[in-house]
Design a protein around this motif. Structure first.
Motif, PDB file in Angstrom:
ATOM      1  N   UNK A 200       0.839  -1.209   0.000  1.00 45.05           N
ATOM      2  CA  UNK A 200       0.000   0.000   0.000  1.00 45.05           C
ATOM      3  C   UNK A 200       0.865   1.246   0.000  1.00 45.05           C
ATOM      4  N   UNK A 201       1.948   1.233   0.774  1.00 45.27           N
ATOM      5  CA  UNK A 201       2.851   2.385   0.802  1.00 45.27           C
ATOM      6  C   UNK A 201       3.533   2.594  -0.550  1.00 45.27           C
ATOM      7  N   UNK A 202       3.920   1.513  -1.203  1.00 45.18           N
ATOM      8  CA  UNK A 202       4.515   1.642  -2.532  1.00 45.18           C
ATOM      9  C   UNK A 202       3.503   2.232  -3.510  1.00 45.18           C
ATOM     10  N   UNK A 203       2.257   1.782  -3.396  1.00 49.21           N
ATOM     11  CA  UNK A 203       1.210   2.260  -4.295  1.00 49.21           C
ATOM     12  C   UNK A 203       0.879   3.728  -4.054  1.00 49.21           C
ATOM     13  N   UNK A 204       0.826   4.119  -2.794  1.00 49.91           N
ATOM     14  CA  UNK A 204       0.539   5.520  -2.474  1.00 49.91           C
ATOM     15  C   UNK A 204       1.643   6.437  -2.971  1.00 49.91           C
ATOM     16  N   UNK A 205       2.872   5.961  -2.888  1.00 48.03           N
ATOM     17  CA  UNK A 205       3.988   6.748  -3.411  1.00 48.03           C
ATOM     18  C   UNK A 205       3.859   6.903  -4.920  1.00 48.03           C
ATOM     19  N   UNK A 206       3.489   5.822  -5.599  1.00 50.10           N
ATOM     20  CA  UNK A 206       3.289   5.885  -7.052  1.00 50.10           C
ATOM     21  C   UNK A 206       2.131   6.811  -7.411  1.00 50.10           C
ATOM     22  N   UNK A 207       1.066   6.770  -6.618  1.00 51.54           N
ATOM     23  CA  UNK A 207      -0.080   7.661  -6.857  1.00 51.54           C
ATOM     24  C   UNK A 207       0.358   9.114  -6.774  1.00 51.54           C
ATOM     25  N   UNK A 208       1.149   9.435  -5.791  1.00 51.38           N
ATOM     26  CA  UNK A 208       1.668  10.797  -5.646  1.00 51.38           C
ATOM     27  C   UNK A 208       2.514  11.186  -6.859  1.00 51.38           C
ATOM     28  N   UNK A 209       3.353  10.270  -7.325  1.00 52.33           N
ATOM     29  CA  UNK A 209       4.196  10.524  -8.496  1.00 52.33           C
ATOM     30  C   UNK A 209       3.351  10.774  -9.733  1.00 52.33           C
ATOM     31  N   UNK A 210       2.316   9.943  -9.922  1.00 49.56           N
ATOM     32  CA  UNK A 210       1.447  10.068 -11.100  1.00 49.56           C
ATOM     33  C   UNK A 210       0.649  11.361 -11.059  1.00 49.56           C
ATOM     34  N   UNK A 211       0.100  11.716  -9.909  1.00 46.10           N
ATOM     35  CA  UNK A 211      -0.698  12.943  -9.809  1.00 46.10           C
ATOM     36  C   UNK A 211       0.145  14.178 -10.117  1.00 46.10           C
ATOM     37  N   UNK A 212       1.375  14.194  -9.645  1.00 45.62           N
ATOM     38  CA  UNK A 212       2.252  15.329  -9.936  1.00 45.62           C
ATOM     39  C   UNK A 212       2.589  15.389 -11.428  1.00 45.62           C
ATOM     40  N   UNK A 213       2.784  14.219 -12.038  1.00 48.21           N
ATOM     41  CA  UNK A 213       3.088  14.177 -13.473  1.00 48.21           C
ATOM     42  C   UNK A 213       1.893  14.651 -14.289  1.00 48.21           C
ATOM     43  N   UNK A 214       0.687  14.302 -13.861  1.00 51.83           N
ATOM     44  CA  UNK A 214      -0.517  14.726 -14.585  1.00 51.83           C
ATOM     45  C   UNK A 214      -0.652  16.248 -14.587  1.00 51.83           C
ATOM     46  N   UNK A 215      -0.300  16.876 -13.483  1.00 50.67           N
ATOM     47  CA  UNK A 215      -0.352  18.342 -13.408  1.00 50.67           C
ATOM     48  C   UNK A 215       0.614  18.959 -14.416  1.00 50.67           C
ATOM     49  N   UNK A 216       1.830  18.409 -14.473  1.00 51.95           N
ATOM     50  CA  UNK A 216       2.839  18.936 -15.406  1.00 51.95           C
ATOM     51  C   UNK A 216       2.404  18.719 -16.856  1.00 51.95           C
ATOM     52  N   UNK A 217       1.905  17.502 -17.155  1.00 52.37           N
ATOM     53  CA  UNK A 217       1.555  17.185 -18.537  1.00 52.37           C
ATOM     54  C   UNK A 217       0.321  17.943 -19.013  1.00 52.37           C
ATOM     55  N   UNK A 218      -0.571  18.263 -18.089  1.00 56.80           N
ATOM     56  CA  UNK A 218      -1.769  19.023 -18.471  1.00 56.80           C
ATOM     57  C   UNK A 218      -1.378  20.376 -19.054  1.00 56.80           C
ATOM     58  N   UNK A 219      -0.331  20.978 -18.532  1.00 55.16           N
ATOM     59  CA  UNK A 219       0.124  22.276 -19.031  1.00 55.16           C
ATOM     60  C   UNK A 219       0.669  22.161 -20.449  1.00 55.16           C
ATOM     61  N   UNK A 220       1.481  21.122 -20.707  1.00 51.34           N
ATOM     62  CA  UNK A 220       2.061  20.967 -22.054  1.00 51.34           C
ATOM     63  C   UNK A 220       1.018  20.493 -23.050  1.00 51.34           C
ATOM     64  N   UNK A 221       0.014  19.728 -22.572  1.00 52.58           N
ATOM     65  CA  UNK A 221      -1.043  19.259 -23.484  1.00 52.58           C
ATOM     66  C   UNK A 221      -1.894  20.419 -23.972  1.00 52.58           C
ATOM     67  N   UNK A 222      -2.069  21.439 -23.122  1.00 51.59           N
ATOM     68  CA  UNK A 222      -2.896  22.591 -23.506  1.00 51.59           C
ATOM     69  C   UNK A 222      -2.288  23.374 -24.656  1.00 51.59           C
ATOM     70  N   UNK A 223      -0.975  23.259 -24.831  1.00 51.45           N
ATOM     71  CA  UNK A 223      -0.345  23.991 -25.945  1.00 51.45           C
ATOM     72  C   UNK A 223      -0.123  23.082 -27.161  1.00 51.45           C
ATOM     73  N   UNK A 224      -0.808  21.897 -27.130  1.00 47.34           N
ATOM     74  CA  UNK A 224      -0.825  21.052 -28.316  1.00 47.34           C
ATOM     75  C   UNK A 224       0.217  19.964 -28.396  1.00 47.34           C
ATOM     76  N   UNK A 225       0.872  19.654 -27.297  1.00 45.58           N
ATOM     77  CA  UNK A 225       1.885  18.600 -27.322  1.00 45.58           C
ATOM     78  C   UNK A 225       1.207  17.225 -27.362  1.00 45.58           C
ATOM     79  N   UNK A 226       1.314  16.528 -28.519  1.00 50.08           N
ATOM     80  CA  UNK A 226       0.634  15.246 -28.709  1.00 50.08           C
ATOM     81  C   UNK A 226       1.189  14.164 -27.783  1.00 50.08           C
ATOM     82  N   UNK A 227       2.482  14.188 -27.541  1.00 44.76           N
ATOM     83  CA  UNK A 227       3.101  13.190 -26.671  1.00 44.76           C
ATOM     84  C   UNK A 227       2.555  13.286 -25.246  1.00 44.76           C
TER      85      UNK A 227
END
Length: 364
Positions: free
Chosen positions: A130-157
């Motif tokens: 569970x601790x490993x999973x929660x750490x991964x969840x935190x990593x993924x949520x932070x990445x989603x915030x970063x990628x949302x910004x680049x996706x708004x300017x049309x980055x397909x990747x």
């Protein structure tokens, strides 16, 4: 080249005892939590009877086995993903490993304190995972915030990555590990790049008393059922026995194992299982000065395997003189196999097989 395996578990489950036994590295041991803070690292030679035979028959000066690196990571506790017990620091060490070996206490002993008061292997495993999973969840949520910004300017990747990360986020909410989530073709590379902990293959080490090594106990059976349901495996091991085996001569070791009703040591089983879950194989080189074992991933072609020795070998690869292990055994030597026509010349598309003896020709 071998692989790097992280030993994780709750405090006082015997991680450092087992680490010491299999590596003779002298990690500190004590009956209190967080005895291990900085990770202890030990290198272990990978036993391989084929290499021993080559060394004996080739009469070379040096035998160099493949190696496996163990990292004894400090005991995790509930709340580690939020920093409890220096958890964030410990979880970072796990990111650097290719596989995770979770040491689970499967023995009763009133003299050794359990951090939760009772012995319950399934509870302990679920706390860690569970601790490993929660750490991964935190990593993924932070990445989603970063990628949302680049996706708004049309980055397909970024858009493609967001789809995989959303799948992972939903899976974590359902208690599923990243390794069990079906992602896009680029998904595995993404989870590796992000260092997701639950994407790493995991297997379990049931730590038992000396008199239970061949019989097991109810705790071991529960752990095996849990692992089987998750397509994983369990190695039953006793730290005291492994410590005794580590200092024995080969012939004494074999006799001791027979007396205990064991075919292999716990260390041998850990290495075998680690190679299996990571899809690793071994090829050999043999010359006048040394015989050596090299580790590669199943499916690699000859140039990639040559690159394990040196990147120049891969860049300038011409061909590989190759002798399969069965042909070597049949003819007894490289020269005899060559005279019998068993020695092959393989090119860039050859998929190297476990046990191949190889001589690479290259030009740089």
């Amino acid at each position: 080249m071998g692989f790097k395996c992280g030993l994780v578990g709750l405090p006082n489950v015997g991680k450092s005892t087992i680490f010491n036994a299999v590596t003779n590295a002298g990690a500190e041991m004590a009956n209190y939590p967080f005895c291990t803070i900085d990770p202890n690292v030990g290198m272990v030679n990978v036993p391989d009877p084929r290499l021993d035979r080559l060394f004996k028959e080739c009469k070379t000066q040096v035998k160099l086995p493949a190696v496996m690196q163990f990292v004894d990571i400090a005991g995790l506790v509930k709340g580690a993903s939020q920093g409890e017990g220096l958890g964030n620091q410990f979880l970072t060490h796990i990111r650097e490993c290719e596989a995770i070996l979770e040491v689970v206490r499967c023995f009763e002993d009133e003299d050794i304190t359990h951090v939760h008061g009772t012995v319950d292997p399934i509870r302990d495993v679920e706390i860690i995972e569970t601790e490993l999973m929660l750490k991964d969840l935190d990593t993924v949520e932070k990445a989603l915030v970063r990628l949302a910004k680049t996706a708004r300017i049309g980055d397909k990747n970024s858009k493609a990555r967001i789809a995989d990360l959303e799948k992972l986020k939903d899976a974590f909410a359902q208690g599923k590990a990243a390794r069990d989530v079906e992602l896009s073709e680029e998904g595995p590379a993404l989870t590796k790049e992000m260092g997701l902990l639950t994407a790493k293959p995991i297997f379990y080490c049931a730590n038992v008393h000396e008199d239970e090594i061949s019989t097991g106990n109810a705790h071991v059976e529960k752990l095996k059922e849990y692992a089987k349901a998750r397509n994983s495996d369990v190695v039953v091991i006793c730290g005291k026995i492994e410590a005794e085996l580590a200092v024995m001569e080969p012939e004494d070791k074999e006799e001791f194992l027979t007396e205990l009703g064991m075919e292999h040591s716990g260390l041998d089983e850990i290495i075998r299982m680690g190679y299996h879950i990571l899809g690793l194989r071994t090829y050999f080189t043999a010359g006048e000065k040394e015989v050596r074992a090299w580790t590669f991933e199943a499916g690699w072609k000859a140039p990639a395997c040559a690159g394990v020795i040196h990147t120049d070998f891969e860049k300038g690869f011409i061909r590989a003189e190759t002798l399969g292990w069965d042909d070597y055994v049949k003819h007894g030597s490289w020269n005899a196999a060559k005279e019998a026509g068993a020695l092959r010349t393989e090119g860039k598309e050859y998929v190297v097989q476990d046990g191949d003896i190889m001589h690479f020709l290259f030009n740089v």
